[in-house]
Write an enzyme that holds these catalytic residues in place. Structure first.
Site, PDB file in Angstrom:
ATOM      1  N   SER A   1       0.838  -1.203   0.000  1.00  0.00           N
ATOM      2  CA  SER A   1       0.000   0.000   0.000  1.00  0.00           C
ATOM      3  C   SER A   1       0.869   1.247   0.000  1.00  0.00           C
ATOM      4  CB  SER A   1      -0.914   0.009   1.240  1.00  0.00           C
ATOM      5  OG  SER A   1      -0.155   0.290   2.406  1.00  0.00           O
TER       6      SER A   1
ATOM      7  N   SER B   1       0.888   3.703   2.250  1.00  0.00           N
ATOM      8  CA  SER B   1       0.878   4.383   3.548  1.00  0.00           C
ATOM      9  C   SER B   1       2.238   4.929   3.953  1.00  0.00           C
ATOM     10  CB  SER B   1       0.368   3.436   4.636  1.00  0.00           C
ATOM     11  OG  SER B   1       1.299   2.403   4.892  1.00  0.00           O
TER      12      SER B   1
ATOM     13  N   LYS C   1       5.397   0.642   9.493  1.00  0.00           N
ATOM     14  CA  LYS C   1       5.185   2.054   9.826  1.00  0.00           C
ATOM     15  C   LYS C   1       6.465   2.607  10.440  1.00  0.00           C
ATOM     16  CE  LYS C   1       0.803   1.547   8.808  1.00  0.00           C
ATOM     17  NZ  LYS C   1       0.226   2.126   7.573  1.00  0.00           N
TER      18      LYS C   1
ATOM     19  N   SER D   1      -2.946   6.671   5.863  1.00  0.00           N
ATOM     20  CA  SER D   1      -2.280   5.597   6.597  1.00  0.00           C
ATOM     21  C   SER D   1      -3.147   5.121   7.750  1.00  0.00           C
ATOM     22  CB  SER D   1      -0.923   6.085   7.145  1.00  0.00           C
ATOM     23  OG  SER D   1      -0.347   5.125   7.993  1.00  0.00           O
TER      24      SER D   1
END
Length: 267
Positions: free
Chosen positions: A67, A69, A124, A231
């Protein structure tokens, strides 16, 4: 799919056949008799599976970015390498730490098992350590009362889900005196309150119209995506327990759409 568990099962099966052949079956075969296929194949694959399992469990594991994010740091389609031992040695499959090493630091790009579903891996950036008070106010990050420095870099645009361009502002953000790039979409609220769930230690967070403040509980970390307004991160599903940590992302090793990204370090 629990790939580590599958590898472990294959390792046990092939290793058991290899060991049983040495102890029992080989002695019963004639000197010039060939090994049956059900012994030959597992014995051939056992050392390969052992090497792959050991490297993937204790040294380096590959991941693919699914993705956007973490844009602009990581793009969709990046294949990355994750250091599995930098934070300590863990037993494979059960992920239990048996030897401690460095602690995660603010700014590290972390791969971890998603707290809501441990079969899913997330990536992250760590912004909050145990005991930190994290405030996100009007898209400005504040840690323990200190406003984190941001410097405007310029406009940034990217395609999201093939639907069209998303226009954002790109900034350098400084954590531990080291900078990384983030993007912010000024047209979107800093927190989408409809996406905030009930999570463990939810009482440690206070949400308001302009953002939130969270105190990070012991043994947990607070994460944000570099693509701040696109995100799913600790703002919405809570803290990352230490036992969920997989490792630290450190390099892009492949991208089919952009070969120039190969070999880039992850900051």
């Amino acid at each position: 799919m629990n790939f580590p568990l599958i590898l472990f099962i294959l390792l046990v099966i092939t290793g058991s056949i290899w060991l049983l052949d040495i102890i029992f079956w080989k002695k019963k075969r004639e000197p010039n008799e060939n090994e049956p296929w059900w012994i030959e194949y597992p014995k051939s694959f056992f050392p390969i599976i052992l090497i792959v399992f050991s490297l993937r469990s204790f040294v380096i594991e590959p991941f693919k970015i699914p993705s956007g994010s973490m844009i602009p740091t990581l793009l969709v389609g990046d294949f990355i390498l994750v250091n599995k031992y930098v934070y300590g040695i863990r037993l494979p499959v059960i992920n239990k730490k048996i030897y401690d090493m460095d602690k995660p630091k603010r700014g590290d790009v972390l791969v971890f098992r998603f707290p809501e579903d441990s079969s899913i891996d997330y990536i992250k950036r760590i912004v909050g350590l145990p005991g930190d008070v994290i405030t996100y106010h009007d898209k400005q990050l504040i840690i323990n009362g200190e406003v984190i420095r941001m410097e405007y870099e310029g406009d940034y645009k990217y395609i999201e889900s093939g639907l069209g361009y998303i226009y954002s502002d790109r900034y350098s953000e400084y954590l531990n005196d080291e900078s990384h790039s983030i993007i912010i979409n000024q047209d979107i609220r800093g927190v989408q309150f409809s996406n905030v769930r009930q999570f463990q230690f939810r009482d440690n967070c206070k949400y308001r119209r302009t953002g939130f403040t969270c105190e990070v509980p012991a043994g947990n970390y607070f994460t944000l995506g570099d693509n701040r307004d696109s995100s799913s991160d600790s703002r919405y599903w809570g803290f990352v327990p230490e036992e969920n940590i997989v490792g630290k992302a450190f390099m892009i090793w492949w991208n089919f759409g952009d070969l120039g990204r190969i070999g880039l370090s992850i900051k």
